[in-house]
Design a protein around this motif. Structure first.
Motif, mmCIF file in Angstrom:
data_model
loop_
_atom_site.group_PDB
_atom_site.id
_atom_site.type_symbol
_atom_site.label_atom_id
_atom_site.label_comp_id
_atom_site.label_asym_id
_atom_site.label_seq_id
_atom_site.Cartn_x
_atom_site.Cartn_y
_atom_site.Cartn_z
ATOM 1 N N ARG A 51 21.375 46.267 18.714
ATOM 2 C CA ARG A 51 21.048 46.916 17.449
ATOM 3 C C ARG A 51 21.476 48.379 17.440
ATOM 4 O O ARG A 51 22.089 48.865 16.491
ATOM 5 C CB ARG A 51 19.541 46.816 17.208
ATOM 6 C CG ARG A 51 19.070 47.486 15.945
ATOM 7 C CD ARG A 51 17.550 47.400 15.832
ATOM 8 N NE ARG A 51 17.108 48.109 14.641
ATOM 9 C CZ ARG A 51 17.007 49.430 14.563
ATOM 10 N NH1 ARG A 51 17.306 50.178 15.603
ATOM 11 N NH2 ARG A 51 16.611 50.012 13.436
ATOM 12 N N GLU A 52 21.159 49.078 18.531
ATOM 13 C CA GLU A 52 21.501 50.504 18.583
ATOM 14 C C GLU A 52 23.015 50.694 18.572
ATOM 15 O O GLU A 52 23.528 51.624 17.934
ATOM 16 C CB GLU A 52 20.885 51.153 19.817
ATOM 17 C CG GLU A 52 21.074 52.662 19.846
ATOM 18 C CD GLU A 52 20.348 53.338 20.996
ATOM 19 O OE1 GLU A 52 20.729 54.487 21.311
ATOM 20 O OE2 GLU A 52 19.425 52.736 21.580
ATOM 21 N N ALA A 53 23.730 49.826 19.272
ATOM 22 C CA ALA A 53 25.197 49.914 19.274
ATOM 23 C C ALA A 53 25.743 49.708 17.865
ATOM 24 O O ALA A 53 26.647 50.426 17.419
ATOM 25 C CB ALA A 53 25.785 48.886 20.233
ATOM 26 N N ARG A 54 25.197 48.725 17.167
ATOM 27 C CA ARG A 54 25.640 48.464 15.787
ATOM 28 C C ARG A 54 25.413 49.681 14.898
ATOM 29 O O ARG A 54 26.254 50.020 14.064
ATOM 30 C CB ARG A 54 24.880 47.251 15.237
ATOM 31 C CG ARG A 54 25.086 47.005 13.749
ATOM 32 C CD ARG A 54 24.404 45.731 13.282
ATOM 33 N NE ARG A 54 22.985 45.703 13.544
ATOM 34 C CZ ARG A 54 22.038 46.231 12.769
ATOM 35 N NH1 ARG A 54 22.389 46.883 11.662
ATOM 36 N NH2 ARG A 54 20.751 46.117 13.075
ATOM 37 N N LEU A 55 24.282 50.331 15.077
ATOM 38 C CA LEU A 55 23.919 51.452 14.208
ATOM 39 C C LEU A 55 24.609 52.760 14.585
ATOM 40 O O LEU A 55 24.488 53.750 13.866
ATOM 41 C CB LEU A 55 22.401 51.654 14.220
ATOM 42 C CG LEU A 55 21.585 50.505 13.623
ATOM 43 C CD1 LEU A 55 20.093 50.734 13.836
ATOM 44 C CD2 LEU A 55 21.903 50.343 12.141
ATOM 45 N N THR A 56 25.304 52.785 15.714
ATOM 46 C CA THR A 56 25.950 54.020 16.162
ATOM 47 C C THR A 56 27.460 53.864 16.264
ATOM 48 O O THR A 56 28.113 54.602 17.000
ATOM 49 C CB THR A 56 25.384 54.482 17.518
ATOM 50 O OG1 THR A 56 25.498 53.421 18.475
ATOM 51 C CG2 THR A 56 23.932 54.901 17.397
ATOM 52 N N THR A 57 28.002 52.891 15.546
ATOM 53 C CA THR A 57 29.465 52.700 15.561
ATOM 54 C C THR A 57 30.099 53.136 14.251
ATOM 55 O O THR A 57 31.257 52.831 13.993
ATOM 56 C CB THR A 57 29.835 51.230 15.828
ATOM 57 O OG1 THR A 57 29.216 50.412 14.821
ATOM 58 C CG2 THR A 57 29.386 50.793 17.199
ATOM 59 N N GLY A 58 29.360 53.850 13.412
ATOM 60 C CA GLY A 58 29.896 54.321 12.142
ATOM 61 C C GLY A 58 31.134 55.171 12.338
ATOM 62 O O GLY A 58 31.212 55.969 13.267
ATOM 63 N N GLY A 59 32.112 54.990 11.470
ATOM 64 C CA GLY A 59 33.343 55.770 11.562
ATOM 65 C C GLY A 59 34.414 55.099 12.384
ATOM 66 O O GLY A 59 35.571 55.481 12.321
ATOM 67 N N ARG A 60 34.038 54.059 13.169
ATOM 68 C CA ARG A 60 35.045 53.345 13.963
ATOM 69 C C ARG A 60 35.545 52.178 13.115
ATOM 70 O O ARG A 60 35.024 51.072 13.204
ATOM 71 C CB ARG A 60 34.440 52.868 15.279
ATOM 72 C CG ARG A 60 34.037 54.010 16.209
ATOM 73 C CD ARG A 60 33.584 53.448 17.562
ATOM 74 N NE ARG A 60 33.346 54.516 18.508
ATOM 75 C CZ ARG A 60 32.159 55.091 18.709
ATOM 76 N NH1 ARG A 60 31.118 54.708 18.000
ATOM 77 N NH2 ARG A 60 32.017 56.052 19.610
ATOM 78 N N ARG A 61 36.537 52.425 12.316
ATOM 79 C CA ARG A 61 36.995 51.432 11.349
ATOM 80 C C ARG A 61 38.110 50.550 11.882
ATOM 81 O O ARG A 61 38.450 49.548 11.268
ATOM 82 C CB ARG A 61 37.472 52.141 10.066
ATOM 83 C CG ARG A 61 36.383 52.962 9.391
ATOM 84 C CD ARG A 61 35.158 52.128 9.069
ATOM 85 N NE ARG A 61 34.101 52.920 8.451
ATOM 86 C CZ ARG A 61 32.860 52.523 8.326
ATOM 87 N NH1 ARG A 61 32.500 51.343 8.793
ATOM 88 N NH2 ARG A 61 31.947 53.300 7.749
ATOM 89 N N ASN A 62 38.724 50.920 12.981
ATOM 90 C CA ASN A 62 39.785 50.097 13.535
ATOM 91 C C ASN A 62 39.190 48.894 14.262
ATOM 92 O O ASN A 62 38.252 49.037 15.041
ATOM 93 C CB ASN A 62 40.653 50.905 14.510
ATOM 94 C CG ASN A 62 41.451 51.975 13.794
ATOM 95 O OD1 ASN A 62 41.815 51.807 12.633
ATOM 96 N ND2 ASN A 62 41.718 53.077 14.469
ATOM 97 N N HIS A 63 39.723 47.715 13.981
ATOM 98 C CA HIS A 63 39.296 46.493 14.661
ATOM 99 C C HIS A 63 37.788 46.264 14.513
ATOM 100 O O HIS A 63 37.092 45.964 15.473
ATOM 101 C CB HIS A 63 39.703 46.535 16.134
ATOM 102 C CG HIS A 63 41.147 46.851 16.354
ATOM 103 N ND1 HIS A 63 42.157 45.990 15.989
ATOM 104 C CD2 HIS A 63 41.747 47.956 16.867
ATOM 105 C CE1 HIS A 63 43.328 46.538 16.286
ATOM 106 N NE2 HIS A 63 43.108 47.734 16.805
#
Length: 335
Positions: A51-63
């Motif tokens: 969950r935390e990984a999902r919520l802290t990946t904002g801005g990584r739009r590639n792949h």
């Protein structure tokens, strides 16, 4: 606006602060269906990291799809598999885990992480990246056997992500510890593949060692989600230096897709340190096997994300069996 509250650290907290707005991160947002399943199955720390990984990946739009594959599926599968693997290793008294190239590249990292936190009397487990492939194992060279035997100073558990266990059985039977246990996270039962294997090198009673699996099935996205960034290993010198072969010409080291997956997985693994593993580590064997069996089909949704590997996979498969047939002919001439 006096304060902004949100569950996405990048967009709700960092962006707000950059705009001069007071921000507070909340972890109260709902879990995804997958995260909730993992949590309710007895693995709250694993679910928390997802969950935390999902919520802290904002801005990584590639792949984006590959990132989701890693933090919502592959991490959970490997982390729960790591708990099962370490428990099995402890039961059989093996502190050396030989984790097979190329598919165990990511799994090894989570095994090391959990071992260091979970078992005070087993934290010194030696999870090694085992330089291997079917090309090395079925008809091993003298130098390759010397390399493998050099890893067997202590009892060892041979580990692979998935497969039938055929080539590992053949290899282990020729080592100085021919009864070493073999464990596969996923056992694959594919009749056509097994027929091809038996034509190359029939299994005899002396090579038919027991192979333990945690679950069974086959998902096309599983292996591409776990590849290392190097080509297939063709052989290894006695002192541990590999020779690679790359029949497809795929640029393993610079693949954006593979590198994105490694980054996503390591990002998720880093979040695991924020959670107490106590409950996860005491999950029953039944919980482990049932949860792994339930997660495995989740890979199916992400098959379109790994089509970049489809041609390479087929080229390598054909090359392996062609090369093994040639090796068999050479062995027959020598005999």
């Amino acid at each position: 606006v006096t304060e902004h509250i949100g569950d996405n650290y990048d967009s709700d907290v960092l962006a707000a602060r950059q705009a001069g707005i007071r921000a507070r991160w909340t972890v109260e947002a709902k879990f995804t269906a997958r995260e909730r399943f993992v949590k309710d199955s007895g693995f709250p720390a694993v679910a928390g990291a997802m969950r935390e990984a999902r919520l802290t990946t904002g801005g990584r739009r590639n792949h984006t799809l590959l990132w989701t594959l890693q933090h919502q599926v592959n991490f959970a599968f490997l982390a729960i598999g790591a708990i099962a693997l370490l428990r099995k290793a402890k039961q059989c008294g093996c502190r050396t885990l030989l984790m097979s190239a190329r598919d165990c590249w990511l799994w090894r990292d989570v095994v090391i992480s959990i071992a260091g936190r979970g078992w005070k009397d087993f934290s010194d487990v030696d999870a090694r990246y085992f330089l291997t492939s079917r090309l090395c194992r079925v008809f091993p060279s003298e130098s390759y056997l010397e390399y493998v035997n050099g890893l067997l100073k202590e009892p060892a558990l041979f580990v692979d992500l998935d497969g039938t266990g055929w080539s590992l059985r053949r290899l282990v039977a020729q080592t100085k510890r021919p009864k070493s246990p073999i464990l596969l996270l996923v056992g694959v039962s594919r009749e056509q593949q097994q027929l091809e294997q038996e034509k190359i090198a029939p299994t005899s009673p002396s090579t038919y060692l027991s192979v333990e699996t945690f679950t069974t099935g086959y998902e096309t996205a599983l292996e591409p989600a776990n590849y290392a960034g190097h080509p297939m290993i063709a052989d290894v010198s006695a002192d541990g230096f590999p020779t690679f072969t790359n029949p497809s010409g795929f640029d393993w080291e610079n693949s954006q897709e593979i590198n994105a997956q490694h980054l996503a997985f390591q990002h998720t693994l880093s979040k695991l340190a924020n959670y107490d593993l106590t409950a996860d580590l005491v999950a029953s064997d039944e919980q482990l096997s049932k949860t792994l069996a339930a997660i495995l089909p989740w890979y199916r949704e992400f098959a379109p994300a790994v089509v970049f590997q489809a041609e390479t996979f087929q080229i390598e498969h054909d090359y392996v069996f062609k090369t093994l047939a040639e090796q068999k002919a050479q062995v027959s001439v020598t005999v």
